[in-house]
Design a protein around this motif. Structure first.
Motif, short mmCIF file in Angstrom:
data_model
loop_
_atom_site.label_atom_id
_atom_site.label_comp_id
_atom_site.label_asym_id
_atom_site.label_seq_id
_atom_site.Cartn_x
_atom_site.Cartn_y
_atom_site.Cartn_z
N TRP A 102 -2.80 5.91 6.11
CA TRP A 102 -2.09 5.23 5.02
C TRP A 102 -0.68 4.92 5.54
O TRP A 102 0.29 5.60 5.22
CB TRP A 102 -2.06 6.10 3.77
CG TRP A 102 -3.42 6.33 3.20
CD1 TRP A 102 -4.31 7.30 3.56
CD2 TRP A 102 -4.05 5.57 2.17
NE1 TRP A 102 -5.45 7.19 2.81
CE2 TRP A 102 -5.32 6.14 1.95
CE3 TRP A 102 -3.65 4.47 1.41
CZ2 TRP A 102 -6.21 5.62 1.00
CZ3 TRP A 102 -4.53 3.97 0.47
CH2 TRP A 102 -5.79 4.54 0.28
N GLY A 141 -8.84 -4.36 3.96
CA GLY A 141 -7.66 -4.38 3.13
C GLY A 141 -7.91 -4.23 1.65
O GLY A 141 -6.98 -4.38 0.86
N SER A 142 -9.16 -3.90 1.26
CA SER A 142 -9.42 -3.76 -0.17
C SER A 142 -10.30 -2.57 -0.51
O SER A 142 -10.81 -2.48 -1.62
CB SER A 142 -10.09 -5.03 -0.71
OG SER A 142 -11.40 -5.16 -0.19
N SER A 198 2.85 2.77 6.69
CA SER A 198 3.89 1.94 6.11
C SER A 198 4.88 1.58 7.19
O SER A 198 5.15 2.38 8.09
CB SER A 198 4.61 2.69 4.98
OG SER A 198 5.78 2.01 4.60
N GLU A 244 1.51 -4.60 6.52
CA GLU A 244 2.97 -4.61 6.53
C GLU A 244 3.54 -4.88 7.92
O GLU A 244 4.71 -5.24 8.05
CB GLU A 244 3.51 -3.26 6.02
CG GLU A 244 3.21 -3.01 4.56
CD GLU A 244 3.77 -1.69 4.07
OE1 GLU A 244 4.70 -1.14 4.70
OE2 GLU A 244 3.26 -1.18 3.06
N TYR A 299 -6.54 -7.93 -2.04
CA TYR A 299 -6.38 -7.41 -0.68
C TYR A 299 -4.95 -6.98 -0.44
O TYR A 299 -4.02 -7.56 -0.98
CB TYR A 299 -6.76 -8.49 0.35
CG TYR A 299 -8.23 -8.82 0.31
CD1 TYR A 299 -9.14 -8.06 1.01
CD2 TYR A 299 -8.69 -9.88 -0.45
CE1 TYR A 299 -10.49 -8.35 0.97
CE2 TYR A 299 -10.04 -10.17 -0.51
CZ TYR A 299 -10.93 -9.41 0.20
OH TYR A 299 -12.26 -9.68 0.14
N HIS A 300 -4.82 -5.97 0.40
CA HIS A 300 -3.50 -5.52 0.82
C HIS A 300 -3.12 -6.26 2.09
O HIS A 300 -3.91 -6.35 3.03
CB HIS A 300 -3.52 -4.01 1.08
CG HIS A 300 -2.23 -3.51 1.67
ND1 HIS A 300 -1.10 -3.34 0.91
CD2 HIS A 300 -1.90 -3.19 2.94
CE1 HIS A 300 -0.12 -2.92 1.70
NE2 HIS A 300 -0.58 -2.83 2.92
N GLN A 301 -1.92 -6.75 2.15
CA GLN A 301 -1.41 -7.42 3.34
C GLN A 301 -0.87 -6.37 4.31
O GLN A 301 -0.15 -5.46 3.90
CB GLN A 301 -0.30 -8.39 2.95
CG GLN A 301 0.24 -9.19 4.09
CD GLN A 301 1.25 -10.23 3.62
OE1 GLN A 301 1.81 -10.12 2.53
NE2 GLN A 301 1.50 -11.21 4.44
N MET A 345 0.85 -1.17 0.00
CA MET A 345 0.00 0.00 0.00
C MET A 345 0.89 1.23 0.00
O MET A 345 1.97 1.23 0.56
CB MET A 345 -0.91 0.00 1.23
CG MET A 345 -1.89 1.15 1.23
SD MET A 345 -3.28 0.95 2.37
CE MET A 345 -2.48 0.85 3.93
#
Length: 139
Positions: free
Chosen positions: A24, A84-85, A26, A62, A58-60, A1
């Protein structure tokens, strides 16, 4: 992401509305940590049941590598929300709109993310809950 600092201008997807980024995150960037009031979490569980910008896949996460984590939510708290999506868009004071990945709920619950106070207030207000003075407590 993609990482965007909190309260920066939203640019992830084209939008006719001016929006501000929230959550958002990281692994490569520090983020504010603290306790978030249950009323905010409950509001986000309702709001995440109505996603915006639904994506395929889907985003995993981090931080813990969870793929498509889920929580119970929705208006009655019984709907499985797969995170996650998609995004959640919340209108706040002065017509400010906040855009957050729906993983924001996972980040709060599992990684102690503490979103900006104005986002928390907007979430609570959006679902018609009473405003609380102590919505977040930074550690």
């Amino acid at each position: 992401m993609t990482y965007f600092p909190d309260l920066s201008l939203y640019e992830y997807e084209p939008s006719e509305r001016v929006m501000l980024n929230i959550g958002w995150l990281s692994i490569e960037h520090e983020y504010p940590k603290g306790l978030v009031a249950d009323v905010v979490v409950d509001a986000l569980k309702i709001l995440c049941a109505h996603p915006e910008n639904q994506m395929r896949g889907y985003h995993q996460c981090e931080f813990c590598h969870a793929l498509a984590p889920s929580v119970s939510g929705g208006g009655d708290g019984t709907r499985e929300l797969v995170l996650g999506s998609a995004e959640v868009h919340i209108e706040g004071a002065g017509k400010t709109v906040y855009a957050a990945p729906n993983l924001v709920l996972h980040y709060i619950l599992e990684h102690d993310y503490c979103p900006p106070r104005e986002f928390c207030q907007a979430a609570v207000h959006a679902v018609g809950q009473e405003s609380h003075d102590e919505l977040t407590v930074l550690e």
